[in-house]
Design an enzyme around this catalytic site. Sequence first.
Site, PDB file in Angstrom:
ATOM      1  N   TYR A   1       0.846  -1.198   0.000  1.00 39.12           N
ATOM      2  CA  TYR A   1       0.000   0.000   0.000  1.00 39.12           C
ATOM      3  C   TYR A   1       0.879   1.246   0.000  1.00 39.12           C
ATOM      4  O   TYR A   1       0.732   2.141  -0.834  1.00 39.12           O
ATOM      5  CB  TYR A   1      -0.907   0.003   1.235  1.00 39.12           C
ATOM      6  CG  TYR A   1      -1.584   1.321   1.480  1.00 39.12           C
ATOM      7  CD1 TYR A   1      -1.183   2.150   2.522  1.00 39.12           C
ATOM      8  CD2 TYR A   1      -2.620   1.752   0.657  1.00 39.12           C
ATOM      9  CE1 TYR A   1      -1.789   3.376   2.739  1.00 39.12           C
ATOM     10  CE2 TYR A   1      -3.236   2.967   0.872  1.00 39.12           C
ATOM     11  CZ  TYR A   1      -2.813   3.784   1.916  1.00 39.12           C
ATOM     12  OH  TYR A   1      -3.414   4.990   2.128  1.00 39.12           O
TER      13      TYR A   1
HETATM   14  O1  LIG Z   1      -1.907   7.150   8.022  1.00 43.18           O
HETATM   15  C1  LIG Z   1      -2.203   6.646   6.941  1.00 43.18           C
HETATM   16  O2  LIG Z   1      -1.820   7.078   5.856  1.00 43.18           O
HETATM   17  C2  LIG Z   1      -3.028   5.384   6.960  1.00 43.18           C
HETATM   18  O3  LIG Z   1      -3.821   5.354   8.150  1.00 43.18           O
HETATM   19  C3  LIG Z   1      -4.602   4.170   8.287  1.00 43.18           C
HETATM   20  O4  LIG Z   1      -3.739   3.085   8.469  1.00 43.18           O
HETATM   21  P1  LIG Z   1      -3.422   2.646   9.996  1.00 43.18           P
HETATM   22  O5  LIG Z   1      -2.665   3.723  10.688  1.00 43.18           O
HETATM   23  O6  LIG Z   1      -2.834   1.292   9.961  1.00 43.18           O
HETATM   24  O7  LIG Z   1      -4.885   2.649  10.646  1.00 43.18           O
HETATM   25  P2  LIG Z   1      -5.656   1.457  11.392  1.00 43.18           P
HETATM   26  O8  LIG Z   1      -5.828   0.321  10.504  1.00 43.18           O
HETATM   27  O9  LIG Z   1      -6.867   2.079  11.974  1.00 43.18           O
HETATM   28  O10 LIG Z   1      -4.643   1.017  12.564  1.00 43.18           O
HETATM   29  C4  LIG Z   1      -4.393   1.956  13.609  1.00 43.18           C
HETATM   30  C5  LIG Z   1      -3.470   1.276  14.619  1.00 43.18           C
HETATM   31  O11 LIG Z   1      -4.170   0.173  15.203  1.00 43.18           O
HETATM   32  C6  LIG Z   1      -3.427  -1.010  15.057  1.00 43.18           C
HETATM   33  N1  LIG Z   1      -4.394  -2.104  14.883  1.00 43.18           N
HETATM   34  C7  LIG Z   1      -5.134  -2.178  13.757  1.00 43.18           C
HETATM   35  C8  LIG Z   1      -6.065  -3.178  13.618  1.00 43.18           C
HETATM   36  C9  LIG Z   1      -6.225  -4.137  14.652  1.00 43.18           C
HETATM   37  O12 LIG Z   1      -7.035  -5.072  14.576  1.00 43.18           O
HETATM   38  N2  LIG Z   1      -5.452  -4.015  15.781  1.00 43.18           N
HETATM   39  C10 LIG Z   1      -4.547  -3.018  15.911  1.00 43.18           C
HETATM   40  O13 LIG Z   1      -3.873  -2.926  16.950  1.00 43.18           O
HETATM   41  C11 LIG Z   1      -2.547  -0.782  13.840  1.00 43.18           C
HETATM   42  O14 LIG Z   1      -1.369  -1.588  13.918  1.00 43.18           O
HETATM   43  C12 LIG Z   1      -2.216   0.688  13.967  1.00 43.18           C
HETATM   44  O15 LIG Z   1      -1.119   0.856  14.861  1.00 43.18           O
HETATM   45  C13 LIG Z   1      -5.480   3.911   7.076  1.00 43.18           C
HETATM   46  O16 LIG Z   1      -6.069   2.615   7.161  1.00 43.18           O
HETATM   47  C14 LIG Z   1      -4.683   3.998   5.792  1.00 43.18           C
HETATM   48  O17 LIG Z   1      -5.558   3.889   4.676  1.00 43.18           O
HETATM   49  C15 LIG Z   1      -3.968   5.327   5.777  1.00 43.18           C
HETATM   50  O18 LIG Z   1      -3.260   5.507   4.569  1.00 43.18           O
END
Ligand SMILES: O=C(O)[C@H]1O[C@H](OP(=O)(O)OP(=O)(O)OC[C@H]2O[C@@H](n3ccc(=O)[nH]c3=O)[C@H](O)[C@@H]2O)[C@H](O)[C@@H](O)[C@@H]1O
Length: 442
Positions: free
Chosen positions: A250
């Site tokens: 991604y």
């Molecule tokens: O900053 C960005 O550009 C990205 O932010 C998000 O990606 P992410 O930060 O991974 O957002 P989440 O999927 O909501 O995860 C947030 C945090 O929770 C954690 N997480 C996620 C899912 C889960 O089941 N458990 C968990 O601990 C992830 O590792 C991360 O640290 C968006 O999903 C992306 O599309 C975007 O591009």
Amino acid sequence: MRVVADEEDMLPSTPGKVKIERSGAMSRQLHRCFASTGTMFLWALFLVAMTATYLSFHSFVDTSSRYFAASWGGLHWERQIRASASPRRPPGSAEGAGLSVLVTGAAGFVGTHCSLALRKRGDGVVGIDNFNKYYDPSLKKARRALLASHGVFVVEGDINDGRLLTKLFDVVPFTHVLHLAAQAGVRYAMENPASYVHSNIAGLVSLLEACKDADPQPAVVWASSSSVYGLNDAVPFSEAHRTDRPASLYAATKKAGEEITHTYNHIYGLSVTGLRFFTVYGPWGRPDMAYFSFTRNILQGKPITVYRGKDHVDLARDFTYIDDIVRGCLASLDTAGRSTGTGGRKRGPAPYRIFNLGNTAPVTVPTLVSILERYLRVKAKKNVVEMPGNGDVPFTHANISLAREQLEYKPTTSLEMGLKKFVRWYLSYYGYNRGTHTFNNL
Ligand SMILES: O=C(O)[C@H]1O[C@H](OP(=O)(O)OP(=O)(O)OC[C@H]2O[C@@H](n3ccc(=O)[nH]c3=O)[C@H](O)[C@@H]2O)[C@H](O)[C@@H](O)[C@@H]1O
């Protein structure tokens, strides 16, 4: 020895054509006979080739138009597009005549909020969205209904459909494109890599091709991602830091997007602004994201999985509330310099910009969970696991000084406040009856 040839031989030879030397009447006769048979055979071959080409081209066009089922076009459709694209700012208003913006991914989370904000301030807005099934399409359809109630028309179509994009630019001289359509999600890339190439690479190029051919060319503002910082560990992340070590497909497609848009800026004079969003959240959000899926599971009494980094370090994100992101997007549109090309030819240098849009206040995932537990007054059932090698990064943290200076970007919403607004929306949208469960000072 050269024999005086009949009139045919007198014709000047055509450069590059082989001229056949002849001798003797009989041989000429025989030759003519063979020549005419040979000509007829060549003609027959040519006709067969032409027919085959036509049939294969026809089937290609038919296939591709079947692929992008043309559920668009016609006078009524064009009237809807023109009406939706027309600015409605009062004449002589301080902000000027108003923009005419094509928003891709308009039925998406950020797309819906930006389209509404543009319409509310009197800009013309037309959306395009393919309503794919990455997450619950009914949420996208509900967002489309919300947009329609505010006079924003969303075309159901794919940014890979070049014919549709060309038609849209034929019907409306868009001043700007806000490109938000993408396959999002860091971890899903390991399940469906092709969808990232389809939307984030092929789809982007298809859109940029339509933009560079448009006359006038629009200015392009598009969603990159904080994930391009990948393995960079200098914090807070600045636009000048390395972005050549993406940690997920991604992120790599978003980094590639920054390079591809630079190419269209350099060759065709497209004005380009890339926005590196930092974990955007809020009402009407994406069900695949942690804040949304945690809320759903906590309310349904289901477990949530909390990833943890190496040495049991909590993961952290610079969670950014949607209203702050919308202000950053609209400021980017308002300050985007003009594209300089017409009909695919560049007339001079055009602006190429990249900004971080974050909150500059990273919060750990466990803290996010505890805020949700407090608002929902339900204890989460947590499975804490090591962060899998799925492309996730341990933390993000935005340096927004460039956006502050050039866009007057100033995020104002804390995660506490933002999650309160999200939970209020969630309970109302999914019909949680407040009577059965008193939610904490919501
Ligand atoms: O900053 C960005 O550009 C990205 O932010 C998000 O990606 P992410 O930060 O991974 O957002 P989440 O999927 O909501 O995860 C947030 C945090 O929770 C954690 N997480 C996620 C899912 C889960 O089941 N458990 C968990 O601990 C992830 O590792 C991360 O640290 C968006 O999903 C992306 O599309 C975007 O591009």
